[in-house]
Design a protein around this motif. Structure first.
Motif, PDB file in Angstrom:
ATOM      1  N   LEU A 177       0.691  -1.059   0.062  1.00 42.55           N
ATOM      2  CA  LEU A 177       0.322  -0.012   0.297  1.00 42.55           C
ATOM      3  C   LEU A 177       0.570   0.735  -0.317  1.00 42.55           C
ATOM      4  CD1 LEU A 177      -2.646   1.282  -0.073  1.00 42.55           C
ATOM      5  CD2 LEU A 177      -2.124   1.309   2.735  1.00 42.55           C
ATOM      6  N   THR A 178       2.196   1.286   0.789  1.00 40.64           N
ATOM      7  CA  THR A 178       2.565   2.617   0.920  1.00 40.64           C
ATOM      8  C   THR A 178       3.465   2.676   0.318  1.00 40.64           C
ATOM      9  OG1 THR A 178       4.225   1.229   2.125  1.00 40.64           O
ATOM     10  CG2 THR A 178       2.649   2.786   3.201  1.00 40.64           C
ATOM     11  N   GLY A 179       3.962   1.764  -0.822  1.00 42.42           N
ATOM     12  CA  GLY A 179       4.489   1.692  -2.235  1.00 42.42           C
ATOM     13  C   GLY A 179       3.374   1.725  -3.775  1.00 42.42           C
ATOM     14  N   GLY A 180       2.327   2.213  -3.391  1.00 41.50           N
ATOM     15  CA  GLY A 180       1.979   2.780  -4.399  1.00 41.50           C
ATOM     16  C   GLY A 180       0.605   1.820  -5.795  1.00 41.50           C
ATOM     17  N   ASP A 181       1.149  -0.127  -4.889  1.00 43.58           N
ATOM     18  CA  ASP A 181       0.507  -0.343  -5.031  1.00 43.58           C
ATOM     19  C   ASP A 181      -0.823  -1.330  -4.710  1.00 43.58           C
ATOM     20  OD1 ASP A 181      -0.752  -3.256  -6.450  1.00 43.58           O
ATOM     21  OD2 ASP A 181       1.527  -4.536  -6.050  1.00 43.58           O
ATOM     22  N   TYR A 182      -1.750   0.138  -5.030  1.00 45.58           N
ATOM     23  CA  TYR A 182      -3.373  -0.272  -4.276  1.00 45.58           C
ATOM     24  C   TYR A 182      -4.213  -1.659  -4.282  1.00 45.58           C
ATOM     25  CZ  TYR A 182      -1.447   5.098  -3.876  1.00 45.58           C
ATOM     26  OH  TYR A 182      -1.224   5.692  -3.469  1.00 45.58           O
ATOM     27  N   ALA A 183      -4.033  -1.650  -5.893  1.00 37.86           N
ATOM     28  CA  ALA A 183      -4.345  -3.296  -6.176  1.00 37.86           C
ATOM     29  C   ALA A 183      -4.454  -4.193  -5.853  1.00 37.86           C
ATOM     30  CB  ALA A 183      -4.653  -3.061  -7.635  1.00 37.86           C
ATOM     31  N   GLY A 184      -2.872  -3.823  -5.409  1.00 34.26           N
ATOM     32  CA  GLY A 184      -2.277  -5.678  -4.641  1.00 34.26           C
ATOM     33  C   GLY A 184      -2.133  -5.529  -3.572  1.00 34.26           C
ATOM     34  N   ALA A 185      -2.058  -4.171  -2.922  1.00 32.30           N
ATOM     35  CA  ALA A 185      -2.533  -4.586  -1.607  1.00 32.30           C
ATOM     36  C   ALA A 185      -4.110  -4.932  -1.369  1.00 32.30           C
ATOM     37  CB  ALA A 185      -2.673  -2.559  -0.919  1.00 32.30           C
ATOM     38  N   ALA A 186      -5.130  -4.151  -1.624  1.00 31.91           N
ATOM     39  CA  ALA A 186      -6.259  -5.255  -1.357  1.00 31.91           C
ATOM     40  C   ALA A 186      -5.946  -6.639  -1.808  1.00 31.91           C
ATOM     41  CB  ALA A 186      -7.125  -4.241  -2.966  1.00 31.91           C
ATOM     42  N   ASP A 187      -5.265  -7.137  -2.005  1.00 33.05           N
ATOM     43  CA  ASP A 187      -5.903  -8.494  -3.272  1.00 33.05           C
ATOM     44  C   ASP A 187      -5.296  -9.065  -1.329  1.00 33.05           C
ATOM     45  OD1 ASP A 187      -7.271  -8.414  -5.261  1.00 33.05           O
ATOM     46  OD2 ASP A 187      -5.194  -8.360  -6.355  1.00 33.05           O
ATOM     47  N   ALA A 188      -3.349  -8.370  -0.940  1.00 27.51           N
ATOM     48  CA  ALA A 188      -3.136  -8.585   0.138  1.00 27.51           C
ATOM     49  C   ALA A 188      -4.166  -8.997   1.669  1.00 27.51           C
ATOM     50  CB  ALA A 188      -1.326  -8.710   0.222  1.00 27.51           C
ATOM     51  N   LEU A 189      -4.635  -7.774   1.465  1.00 26.32           N
ATOM     52  CA  LEU A 189      -5.021  -7.352   2.600  1.00 26.32           C
ATOM     53  C   LEU A 189      -6.823  -8.388   2.875  1.00 26.32           C
ATOM     54  CD1 LEU A 189      -4.628  -2.810   2.712  1.00 26.32           C
ATOM     55  CD2 LEU A 189      -4.039  -4.661   4.549  1.00 26.32           C
ATOM     56  N   ASN A 190      -6.539  -8.592   1.668  1.00 26.25           N
ATOM     57  CA  ASN A 190      -8.081  -8.841   2.092  1.00 26.25           C
ATOM     58  C   ASN A 190      -7.679 -10.256   1.947  1.00 26.25           C
ATOM     59  OD1 ASN A 190     -10.639  -8.400   1.556  1.00 26.25           O
ATOM     60  ND2 ASN A 190      -9.705  -7.572  -0.959  1.00 26.25           N
ATOM     61  N   ALA A 191      -6.542 -10.694   2.001  1.00 20.31           N
ATOM     62  CA  ALA A 191      -5.991 -12.314   2.095  1.00 20.31           C
ATOM     63  C   ALA A 191      -5.255 -12.383   3.468  1.00 20.31           C
ATOM     64  CB  ALA A 191      -4.479 -12.754   0.688  1.00 20.31           C
ATOM     65  N   TYR A 192      -5.005 -11.713   3.872  1.00 23.03           N
ATOM     66  CA  TYR A 192      -4.853 -11.415   4.694  1.00 23.03           C
ATOM     67  C   TYR A 192      -5.899 -11.844   5.856  1.00 23.03           C
ATOM     68  CZ  TYR A 192      -3.279  -9.299   9.408  1.00 23.03           C
ATOM     69  OH  TYR A 192      -2.602  -9.559  10.743  1.00 23.03           O
ATOM     70  N   LEU A 193      -6.729 -10.848   5.357  1.00 21.77           N
ATOM     71  CA  LEU A 193      -8.620 -11.169   6.337  1.00 21.77           C
ATOM     72  C   LEU A 193      -8.496 -12.029   6.714  1.00 21.77           C
ATOM     73  CD1 LEU A 193      -9.315  -7.197   5.481  1.00 21.77           C
ATOM     74  CD2 LEU A 193      -8.740  -8.360   8.253  1.00 21.77           C
ATOM     75  N   GLN A 194      -8.744 -12.875   5.471  1.00 23.29           N
ATOM     76  CA  GLN A 194      -9.286 -14.064   5.277  1.00 23.29           C
ATOM     77  C   GLN A 194      -8.802 -15.026   6.506  1.00 23.29           C
ATOM     78  OE1 GLN A 194      -9.027 -15.337   1.403  1.00 23.29           O
ATOM     79  NE2 GLN A 194     -10.853 -14.183   0.453  1.00 23.29           N
ATOM     80  N   GLN A 195      -7.449 -15.106   6.560  1.00 23.69           N
ATOM     81  CA  GLN A 195      -6.760 -15.941   7.771  1.00 23.69           C
ATOM     82  C   GLN A 195      -5.812 -15.455   9.021  1.00 23.69           C
ATOM     83  OE1 GLN A 195      -2.825 -17.472   5.504  1.00 23.69           O
ATOM     84  NE2 GLN A 195      -2.571 -18.831   7.204  1.00 23.69           N
ATOM     85  N   TYR A 196      -6.129 -14.547   8.849  1.00 30.49           N
ATOM     86  CA  TYR A 196      -5.714 -13.891  10.497  1.00 30.49           C
ATOM     87  C   TYR A 196      -7.315 -12.874  10.337  1.00 30.49           C
ATOM     88  CZ  TYR A 196      -1.370 -15.797   9.227  1.00 30.49           C
ATOM     89  OH  TYR A 196      -0.622 -16.692   8.463  1.00 30.49           O
ATOM     90  N   GLY A 197      -8.249 -12.944  10.580  1.00 31.51           N
ATOM     91  CA  GLY A 197      -9.288 -12.211  10.613  1.00 31.51           C
ATOM     92  C   GLY A 197      -9.512 -11.415  11.954  1.00 31.51           C
ATOM     93  N   SER A 198      -9.184 -12.712  13.375  1.00 26.57           N
ATOM     94  CA  SER A 198      -9.741 -12.148  14.657  1.00 26.57           C
ATOM     95  C   SER A 198      -8.280 -11.861  15.072  1.00 26.57           C
ATOM     96  CB  SER A 198     -10.007 -13.815  15.180  1.00 26.57           C
ATOM     97  OG  SER A 198      -9.083 -14.659  14.916  1.00 26.57           O
ATOM     98  N   SER A 199      -7.531 -11.358  14.451  1.00 31.64           N
ATOM     99  CA  SER A 199      -5.917 -11.343  14.704  1.00 31.64           C
ATOM    100  C   SER A 199      -6.259  -9.408  15.635  1.00 31.64           C
ATOM    101  CB  SER A 199      -4.964 -10.559  13.716  1.00 31.64           C
ATOM    102  OG  SER A 199      -4.986 -10.172  13.037  1.00 31.64           O
ATOM    103  N   ALA A 200      -5.036  -9.150  16.265  1.00 35.85           N
ATOM    104  CA  ALA A 200      -4.589  -7.934  17.009  1.00 35.85           C
ATOM    105  C   ALA A 200      -4.560  -6.778  15.292  1.00 35.85           C
ATOM    106  CB  ALA A 200      -3.453  -8.094  17.439  1.00 35.85           C
ATOM    107  N   HIS A 201      -4.163  -6.889  14.274  1.00 35.66           N
ATOM    108  CA  HIS A 201      -4.006  -6.315  13.620  1.00 35.66           C
ATOM    109  C   HIS A 201      -5.136  -6.195  12.086  1.00 35.66           C
ATOM    110  CE1 HIS A 201       0.067  -7.099  14.086  1.00 35.66           C
ATOM    111  NE2 HIS A 201      -0.118  -5.838  13.892  1.00 35.66           N
TER     112      HIS A 201
END
Length: 293
Positions: A177-201
């Motif tokens: 996200l900070t590197g400007g790859d907004y679409a890639g960041a969205a995919d990565a964040l969705n994948a993160y939330l699918q796997q770690y949706g109850s984490s502190a982050h």
């Protein structure tokens, strides 16, 4: 002959003078009689009044008090006190009316403020419920069957099958996200939330996901992500900015009332600790959404 004429003239003069004297005497007598009659009439009236007073005193048993003509001093004093009391009553009545008006205004303002706060809370809660229903929370990815390859091969250096840790996955998505790859960041964040949706982050991941949508003008998706990040209004460093961004995304999707409700929560919860730039964006958003007050 001269003597006879003189004698006649004297007689005529005496007769004329006598007549004048007699007429004057009669006129004086008539005037005196008129004054006497007036005086007698006045005395008769006074006697009748005195008689009435005496009879009244006799009948009532009260002493007769003769008072001079004109207003009674006691009555005048009493009337003055009554006038003062009337003025005091009018003054107090005016003060009571003013106080009653102020009290009604205060009650009305308190009721309006309470109603506005209740309505705002209801609108924000409804918004969060609506957003929660509009998109089901991401489900954890189904577990993959274990590979038959030896564990040592999966963790070998340079192996592409290594699974990043929760912290590593979050850091990698944030870097995109900070590197400007907004679409890639969205995919990565969705994948993160699918796997770690109850984490502190997870909350911050939703906030970053909202950012990845917002910069690409995907305001509907951004609204959903920001609302999930702000569930129960967390006290974090990014919460003020997320609230303002949520309001702006709502305004961009023609939901000005809900945008103003979000700004109301910002004012109540975060304005005191938000950065100056965030407060400036909040004020600009309120102006654009035509929020009251």
């Amino acid at each position: 002959m001269t003597e006879a004429y003189t004698t006649g003239f004297r007689r005529t003069l005496l007769a004329t003078g006598g007549g004048l004297v007699l007429a004057a005497a009669l006129a004086a007598s008539a005037s005196a009689q008129t004054d006497t009659d007036r005086r007698l009439d006045r005395l008769d009236k006074e006697m009748r009044e005195i008689r009435a007073i005496v009879f009244q005193g006799r009948d009532t048993g009260q002493p007769v008090v003769v008072k001079p003509e004109g207003p009674d001093p006691a009555v005048e004093a009493l009337q003055g006190k009554i006038d003062q009391q009337d003025q005091a009553v009018r003054t107090l009545s005016g003060q009571v009316e003013v106080l009653m008006h102020d009290l009604e205004e205060a009650k009305h303002q308190n009721a309006s403020a309470h109603d506005a706060e209740t309505e705002l809370r209801g609108e924000v809660k409804a918004l969060q419920d609506q957003l929660s229903r509009s998109q089901a929370p991401p489900q954890p990815a189904p577990e993959q069957p274990q590979q038959s390859a030896p564990q040592a091969d999966q963790s070998a250096p340079g192996s592409g099958g290594a699974v990043p840790s929760e912290a590593g996955a979050f850091k990698s998505a944030k870097a995109q996200l900070t590197g400007g790859d907004y679409a890639g960041a969205a995919d990565a964040l969705n994948a993160y939330l699918q796997q770690y949706g109850s984490s502190a982050h997870a909350r911050e991941a939703y906030y970053l996901l909202g950012e990845s949508y917002y910069v690409r003008s995907l305001y509907g998706d951004a609204t959903t992500a920001y609302a999930r990040a702000l569930k129960d209004w967390p006290k974090t460093s990014w919460a003020p900015d997320a609230t303002v961004k949520l309001s702006r995304a709502l305004s961009q999707t023609n939901r000005s009332d809900q945008a103003c409700s979000a700004l109301g929560e910002f004012d109540r919860r975060y304005a005191g600790t938000a950065l100056k730039a965030v407060r400036a964006r909040a004020a600009a958003t309120a102006t654009a959404a035509k929020c009251a007050g």
